[in-house]
Design an enzyme around this catalytic site. Structure first.
Site, PDB file in Angstrom:
ATOM      1  N   TYR A 145      74.904  95.351  83.574  1.00 34.44           N
ATOM      2  CA  TYR A 145      75.304  96.740  83.858  1.00 34.44           C
ATOM      3  C   TYR A 145      74.576  97.688  82.896  1.00 34.44           C
ATOM      4  CZ  TYR A 145      78.264 100.839  84.646  1.00 34.44           C
ATOM      5  OH  TYR A 145      78.712 102.109  84.947  1.00 34.44           O
ATOM      6  N   LYS A 201      71.838 100.755  83.890  1.00 31.95           N
ATOM      7  CA  LYS A 201      72.024 102.178  83.601  1.00 31.95           C
ATOM      8  C   LYS A 201      70.900 102.710  82.715  1.00 31.95           C
ATOM      9  CE  LYS A 201      75.513 102.907  86.201  1.00 31.95           C
ATOM     10  NZ  LYS A 201      75.435 103.853  87.319  1.00 31.95           N
TER      11      LYS A 201
HETATM   12  N1  LIG Z   1      84.182 104.998  85.694  1.00 30.44           N
HETATM   13  C1  LIG Z   1      83.477 104.896  84.585  1.00 30.44           C
HETATM   14  O1  LIG Z   1      84.014 104.636  83.501  1.00 30.44           O
HETATM   15  C2  LIG Z   1      81.993 105.138  84.615  1.00 30.44           C
HETATM   16  C3  LIG Z   1      81.357 105.374  83.389  1.00 30.44           C
HETATM   17  C4  LIG Z   1      79.989 105.596  83.390  1.00 30.44           C
HETATM   18  C5  LIG Z   1      79.288 105.592  84.567  1.00 30.44           C
HETATM   19  N2  LIG Z   1      79.937 105.339  85.750  1.00 30.44           N
HETATM   20  C6  LIG Z   1      79.149 105.327  86.959  1.00 30.44           C
HETATM   21  O2  LIG Z   1      79.651 106.321  87.812  1.00 30.44           O
HETATM   22  C7  LIG Z   1      79.425 105.955  89.170  1.00 30.44           C
HETATM   23  C8  LIG Z   1      80.733 106.026  89.934  1.00 30.44           C
HETATM   24  O3  LIG Z   1      81.656 105.158  89.294  1.00 30.44           O
HETATM   25  P1  LIG Z   1      83.209 105.142  89.632  1.00 30.44           P
HETATM   26  O4  LIG Z   1      83.879 104.676  88.414  1.00 30.44           O
HETATM   27  O5  LIG Z   1      83.604 106.391  90.292  1.00 30.44           O
HETATM   28  O6  LIG Z   1      83.204 103.921  90.696  1.00 30.44           O
HETATM   29  P2  LIG Z   1      84.233 103.558  91.895  1.00 30.44           P
HETATM   30  O7  LIG Z   1      84.114 102.080  92.076  1.00 30.44           O
HETATM   31  O8  LIG Z   1      85.555 104.130  91.590  1.00 30.44           O
HETATM   32  O9  LIG Z   1      83.569 104.297  93.135  1.00 30.44           O
HETATM   33  C9  LIG Z   1      82.277 103.965  93.540  1.00 30.44           C
HETATM   34  C10 LIG Z   1      82.075 104.265  95.003  1.00 30.44           C
HETATM   35  O10 LIG Z   1      80.749 103.808  95.338  1.00 30.44           O
HETATM   36  C11 LIG Z   1      80.801 103.109  96.560  1.00 30.44           C
HETATM   37  N3  LIG Z   1      79.716 102.126  96.643  1.00 30.44           N
HETATM   38  C12 LIG Z   1      79.614 100.978  95.951  1.00 30.44           C
HETATM   39  N4  LIG Z   1      78.504 100.316  96.321  1.00 30.44           N
HETATM   40  C13 LIG Z   1      77.890 101.068  97.265  1.00 30.44           C
HETATM   41  C14 LIG Z   1      76.721 100.923  98.023  1.00 30.44           C
HETATM   42  N5  LIG Z   1      75.959  99.827  97.929  1.00 30.44           N
HETATM   43  N6  LIG Z   1      76.373 101.906  98.882  1.00 30.44           N
HETATM   44  C15 LIG Z   1      77.160 103.003  99.018  1.00 30.44           C
HETATM   45  N7  LIG Z   1      78.279 103.194  98.331  1.00 30.44           N
HETATM   46  C16 LIG Z   1      78.659 102.235  97.459  1.00 30.44           C
HETATM   47  C17 LIG Z   1      82.162 102.449  96.564  1.00 30.44           C
HETATM   48  O11 LIG Z   1      82.563 102.102  97.895  1.00 30.44           O
HETATM   49  C18 LIG Z   1      83.029 103.516  95.931  1.00 30.44           C
HETATM   50  O12 LIG Z   1      83.554 104.400  96.898  1.00 30.44           O
HETATM   51  C19 LIG Z   1      78.805 104.555  89.117  1.00 30.44           C
HETATM   52  O13 LIG Z   1      77.402 104.650  89.193  1.00 30.44           O
HETATM   53  C20 LIG Z   1      79.237 104.032  87.758  1.00 30.44           C
HETATM   54  O14 LIG Z   1      78.371 103.055  87.271  1.00 30.44           O
HETATM   55  C21 LIG Z   1      81.287 105.112  85.782  1.00 30.44           C
END
Ligand SMILES: NC(=O)c1ccc[n+]([C@@H]2O[C@H](COP(=O)([O-])OP(=O)(O)OC[C@H]3O[C@@H](n4cnc5c(N)ncnc54)[C@H](O)[C@@H]3O)[C@@H](O)[C@H]2O)c1
Length: 255
Positions: free
Chosen positions: A156, A160
Site C-alpha cells: 500500500y 501511494k
Molecule cells: N481512509 C483513509 O484513512 C485513507 C487515508 C489516506 C488515503 N486514503 C485513500 O483515499 C481513497 C479513498 O479511501 P476511502 O477510505 O474512502 O476508501 P473506501 O473503501 O471507504 O471507499 C473506496 C471506494 O472506492 C471504490 N473502489 C474500490 N476499487 C475500485 C475500482 N477498482 N474501481 C472503481 N471503484 C473502486 C469502492 O467500491 C469504494 O466505494 C483511497 O485511494 C485510499 O487509499 C484513505
C-alpha cells in the site's frame, strides 16, 4: 466564497463511499455535475440518489478503474453526454496489510492495478479530452503512507508513493496544455476502508486509539475534511499550483 465550480463536469472515482462520497457531495453542493464512478453499484446509486434528492446533479457510472477499456468507455460516455470533463478526482483505492516478509504476488498485483494503474490510465484518457480545450484539473488521492514507511503495509505504501510520482510527472507533462495535477495525502480518516481494516484486528479499539495518538492532533480525519482540500485544489483559486502534494493528516508527517 464562490469556487467557480458551478456546472463543471467532475468525475470522482470511488465515489460510492468514504472520501470519494464526501467529495462527490461537496462538488454537488458547489453546483457541479458529478459523475459518481464506482465498482460498487449499490453504493454508487445510493450516492447518486442522495445528491439528486438534495437538488444536486449526479450520475452513477459503473467502473472498474483497473480496466483501461472501461475507463475509455466512461470518458466517451461523459463527453458525449456533457461535452467535456473539467475535473478528475482519482480517488478509488484499496488497502492491504503485510510486511515485506508476508507480501504475496496476488496482493501486489491487485493493489498496483487499482491504486497505480487506475490513476495513470484515468489520467491518460481524461487528459486527452482536457488537452483539446487547453484546460482541466486533476486531483489524485495519495496518502501519508506514500510519504513515510508505515509499518506492515509495504505494498500500500509503495502504491501511494507511486501516486505522488504520477502526480509530479503528469503535472510536468500536462502543464503545456493548461492542465494542473495535484495530490492530497490524507492521514487515517474514518471511512469504510479503515472500519474494515480495524475490524480485522484482535482489539480494534486499541488499534484505533494507537492510530489517533500517532499524530499531534490525536484524532482521525473526517472524510469531509479531505473532501474540502480536494475541492479547493480543483477550483481555480490555487491556479498556480501544479505538482503539489498537500498533506492533510493531523500532523502525522510533521513530527
Ligand atoms: N481512509 C483513509 O484513512 C485513507 C487515508 C489516506 C488515503 N486514503 C485513500 O483515499 C481513497 C479513498 O479511501 P476511502 O477510505 O474512502 O476508501 P473506501 O473503501 O471507504 O471507499 C473506496 C471506494 O472506492 C471504490 N473502489 C474500490 N476499487 C475500485 C475500482 N477498482 N474501481 C472503481 N471503484 C473502486 C469502492 O467500491 C469504494 O466505494 C483511497 O485511494 C485510499 O487509499 C484513505
Amino acid at each position: 466564497m464562490d469556487l467557480g465550480l458551478r456546472d463543471k463536469v467532475v468525475i470522482v472515482t470511488g465515489a460510492g463511499a468514504g472520501i470519494g462520497e464526501a467529495t462527490a457531495k461537496l462538488f454537488a453542493e458547489e453546483g457541479s455535475i458529478v459523475i459518481v464512478a464506482d465498482l460498487d453499484e449499490k453504493n454508487g446509486r445510493r450516492v447518486e440518489e442522495e445528491i439528486r434528492s438534495k437538488g444536486g446533479k449526479a450520475e452513477f457510472y459503473n467502473l472498474d478503474v483497473s480496466v483501461e477499456r472501461e475507463i475509455e468507455g466512461m470518458v466517451k460516455h461523459v463527453v458525449r453526454k456533457y461535452g467535456t470533463v473539467d475535473v478528475l478526482v482519482n480517488n478509488a483505492g484499496i488497502y492491504a496489510k503485510g510486511t515485506v516478509l508476508e507480501v504475496t504476488e496476488e496482493d501486489f498485483k491487485r493493489i498496483i492495478d487499482v491504486n497505480v494503474k487506475g490513476v495513470l490510465f484515468c489520467t491518460k484518457h481524461v487528459a486527452a479530452v482536457m488537452k483539446e480545450r487547453g484546460k482541466g484539473v486533476i486531483v489524485n488521492v495519495a496518502s501519508e503512507a506514500g510519504l513515510v514507511g508505515i509499518q506492515g503495509q509495504v505494498v500500500y505504501n509503495l502504491s501511494k508513493a507511486a501516486v505522488i510520482s504520477i502526480t509530479k510527472s503528469c503535472a510536468v507533462d500536462l502543464a503545456p496544455y493548461g492542465i494542473r495535477v495535484n495530490a492530497v495525502c490524507p492521514g487515517t480518516t474514518y471511512t469504510p476502508l479503515v472500519e474494515k481494516a480495524l475490524s480485522r484486528e484482535k482489539d480494534p479499539e486499541a488499534v484505533r486509539r494507537k492510530l489517533e495518538s500517532s499524530r499531534p492532533m490525536n484524532r482521525l480525519g473526517r472524510p469531509e475534511e479531505i473532501a474540502a482540500a480536494i475541492v479547493f485544489l480543483a477550483s481555480d483559486l490555487p491556479g498556480y499550483a501544479t505538482g503539489a502534494v498537500f498533506s492533510i493528516d493531523g500532523g502525522y508527517t510533521a513530527w
